[in-house]
Design a protein around this motif. Sequence first.
Motif, mmCIF file in Angstrom:
data_model
loop_
_atom_site.group_PDB
_atom_site.id
_atom_site.type_symbol
_atom_site.label_atom_id
_atom_site.label_comp_id
_atom_site.label_asym_id
_atom_site.label_seq_id
_atom_site.Cartn_x
_atom_site.Cartn_y
_atom_site.Cartn_z
ATOM 1 N N SER A 191 23.913 8.151 -3.677
ATOM 2 C CA SER A 191 24.453 6.827 -3.839
ATOM 3 C C SER A 191 25.859 6.808 -4.772
ATOM 4 O O SER A 191 26.378 5.646 -5.020
ATOM 5 C CB SER A 191 23.495 5.886 -4.736
ATOM 6 N N GLY A 192 26.068 8.050 -5.039
ATOM 7 C CA GLY A 192 27.568 8.274 -5.620
ATOM 8 C C GLY A 192 27.378 7.969 -7.142
ATOM 9 O O GLY A 192 28.884 8.211 -7.911
ATOM 10 N N LYS A 193 26.476 8.001 -7.547
ATOM 11 C CA LYS A 193 26.313 7.859 -9.181
ATOM 12 C C LYS A 193 26.046 9.497 -9.683
ATOM 13 O O LYS A 193 25.328 10.047 -9.122
ATOM 14 C CB LYS A 193 25.082 6.943 -9.487
ATOM 15 N N GLN A 194 26.702 9.590 -10.897
ATOM 16 C CA GLN A 194 26.602 10.744 -11.507
ATOM 17 C C GLN A 194 25.297 11.013 -11.931
ATOM 18 O O GLN A 194 24.541 10.054 -12.619
ATOM 19 C CB GLN A 194 27.559 11.071 -12.356
ATOM 20 N N GLY A 195 24.618 12.177 -12.069
ATOM 21 C CA GLY A 195 23.258 12.375 -12.481
ATOM 22 C C GLY A 195 23.048 12.457 -14.018
ATOM 23 O O GLY A 195 24.020 12.713 -14.696
ATOM 24 N N GLN A 196 22.129 11.828 -14.513
ATOM 25 C CA GLN A 196 21.731 11.449 -15.777
ATOM 26 C C GLN A 196 20.498 12.251 -15.894
ATOM 27 O O GLN A 196 19.349 11.621 -15.392
ATOM 28 C CB GLN A 196 21.905 10.137 -16.308
ATOM 29 N N PHE A 197 20.392 13.283 -17.025
ATOM 30 C CA PHE A 197 19.024 13.802 -16.983
ATOM 31 C C PHE A 197 18.678 13.778 -18.644
ATOM 32 O O PHE A 197 19.579 14.173 -19.415
ATOM 33 C CB PHE A 197 19.077 15.245 -16.862
ATOM 34 N N ASN A 198 17.780 13.104 -18.812
ATOM 35 C CA ASN A 198 17.291 12.845 -20.336
ATOM 36 C C ASN A 198 16.483 14.026 -20.940
ATOM 37 O O ASN A 198 16.805 15.170 -20.389
ATOM 38 C CB ASN A 198 16.418 11.581 -20.443
ATOM 39 N N ALA A 199 15.874 13.874 -21.973
ATOM 40 C CA ALA A 199 15.376 14.925 -22.858
ATOM 41 C C ALA A 199 14.395 15.872 -21.875
ATOM 42 O O ALA A 199 13.672 15.433 -20.726
ATOM 43 C CB ALA A 199 14.028 14.205 -23.628
ATOM 44 N N ASP A 200 14.918 17.072 -21.876
ATOM 45 C CA ASP A 200 14.415 18.036 -20.925
ATOM 46 C C ASP A 200 14.015 19.362 -21.749
ATOM 47 O O ASP A 200 12.761 19.736 -22.016
ATOM 48 C CB ASP A 200 15.444 18.329 -19.857
ATOM 49 N N GLY A 201 15.008 20.274 -22.228
ATOM 50 C CA GLY A 201 15.064 21.492 -22.923
ATOM 51 C C GLY A 201 13.978 21.363 -24.223
ATOM 52 O O GLY A 201 14.123 20.473 -24.962
ATOM 53 N N ILE A 202 13.154 22.141 -24.562
ATOM 54 C CA ILE A 202 12.215 22.139 -25.643
ATOM 55 C C ILE A 202 11.882 23.574 -26.266
ATOM 56 O O ILE A 202 11.704 24.472 -25.352
ATOM 57 C CB ILE A 202 10.963 21.436 -25.321
ATOM 58 N N ALA A 203 11.987 23.951 -27.496
ATOM 59 C CA ALA A 203 11.663 25.141 -28.216
ATOM 60 C C ALA A 203 10.640 24.863 -29.375
ATOM 61 O O ALA A 203 11.258 23.765 -29.966
ATOM 62 C CB ALA A 203 12.945 25.939 -28.207
ATOM 63 N N LEU A 204 9.875 25.637 -29.744
ATOM 64 C CA LEU A 204 9.425 25.729 -30.802
ATOM 65 C C LEU A 204 9.402 26.892 -31.524
ATOM 66 O O LEU A 204 9.358 27.913 -31.054
ATOM 67 C CB LEU A 204 7.847 25.326 -30.595
ATOM 68 N N SER A 205 9.715 26.887 -32.994
ATOM 69 C CA SER A 205 10.197 28.073 -33.863
ATOM 70 C C SER A 205 8.899 28.727 -34.108
ATOM 71 O O SER A 205 7.942 28.398 -33.878
ATOM 72 C CB SER A 205 10.603 27.469 -35.113
ATOM 73 N N HIS A 206 9.006 30.131 -34.339
ATOM 74 C CA HIS A 206 7.948 30.938 -34.202
ATOM 75 C C HIS A 206 7.000 30.551 -35.545
ATOM 76 O O HIS A 206 5.819 30.770 -35.326
ATOM 77 C CB HIS A 206 8.181 32.250 -34.332
ATOM 78 N N ASP A 207 7.429 30.025 -36.651
ATOM 79 C CA ASP A 207 6.633 29.513 -37.626
ATOM 80 C C ASP A 207 6.127 28.122 -37.367
ATOM 81 O O ASP A 207 5.495 27.555 -38.024
ATOM 82 C CB ASP A 207 7.326 29.565 -38.969
ATOM 83 N N ARG A 208 6.495 27.586 -36.406
ATOM 84 C CA ARG A 208 6.054 26.302 -35.491
ATOM 85 C C ARG A 208 6.394 25.210 -36.667
ATOM 86 O O ARG A 208 5.758 24.370 -36.506
ATOM 87 C CB ARG A 208 4.410 26.306 -35.345
#
Length: 396
Positions: free
Chosen positions: A248-265
């Motif tokens: 449609s000619g609109k620039q893509g918008q991607f919301n909350a995606d990447g996620i990581a949990l620290s080893h000590d959680r």
Amino acid sequence: MLSNSFILPARAAALLALGCLGACSTPSSEPTVATGSARTADSLGTAAPVAPANSPLQVVAQFREPQIVGVAVLPNGRIFGDFPRWDNNPVAPVAEIGPNSSLKPYPDAEWCKWDETVRNEPQKHWICPQSVYADPAGMLWVLDPASPGIKGTVPGGPKLVKIDPATDKVVQNIAIPASVAPTKSYLNDVRVDPEAQYAYITESGIGSLVVVDLKTGKSRQLLARHKTMLGDTTLNIRADGKLLVDPSGKQGQFNADGIALSHDRQYLYWKPLTSYALYRIKTEALRNPTLTEVQLVAQIEDLGKVPASDGMILDAQNNLYLTAFEDHSIKRRTPAGKIEIVVQDPRLEWPDTFAFSADGRTLYVANSAIHKTATWNQGVGRQDQPYHIFKMAIGK
């Protein structure tokens, strides 16, 4: 190949709002395994990228289709992949990956079935699985946003499923209710803390975090549409030098995606995909249902600028690895905030999600080539190489 069909991008639930919804077409045959060299050409006759002579990346598996987005590696080395139902109906949307890139439907063929004969059993079948994750206890989790073609959730379908690899049986199936995963939602990626018995999920359609109490099966939607959850269309983020522009000619918008949990959680990290911002929050705050949104927002830490990326993972030293799709690389953010290039290789055609080996010395990454699918190329797919799972040694 994926060159002549309307393919929807990974992590693209935000495109619901942009009208880029695609369709879930008729079932495909078993995925075609690419057996040739990395220079296999696509239907346009272009050659695939060539590995640099010094690249540390090793090919674990490669597939012509369907598109892989997720990878999980168990402590004993078993590898699993995730192939969501966007524009086709793969026989094995969740698969154990064997020798010669073979795919075994997982946990069995019945779970991988989704057609008119099982529409009344949305909690017993993979509808559009988006993420596979091996937790520190060696259990395999599958996150299913249940939105085939990213056209909207199937009623009663969104779920988080725990599988015991020792028996290859489902041992817990948590339905995510419509109040948490409404029609326009897209549950994206998950991290699990088996000690605290909580799961944390990024949700991309609306832009939110979802927290699941694994003991009770209850889930909560947090920070919906908060600025830290939303992609930014003003940044002109590119892949292969091209803006991500939909039909449609609109620039893509991607919301909350990447996620990581620290080893000590103790900390959960996340970022919107079309963004250069990285955030974290104490998991203790996410688990506290008495906190208001204002109180929760006050605990969010802005960690500054990082590359635009899809997947993230933390090592034991709290280095954060990011799949930097803009320049075909994997980058690492040190605890001090320094950004380092781990590997840059033209074969990293939109590196997607990560997994570590049990000893933390081998890093796996799935390669999904999202920017070359038809959605971002005026309806003509330009995927000129197989989808990959790579691995590389990480120094200690």
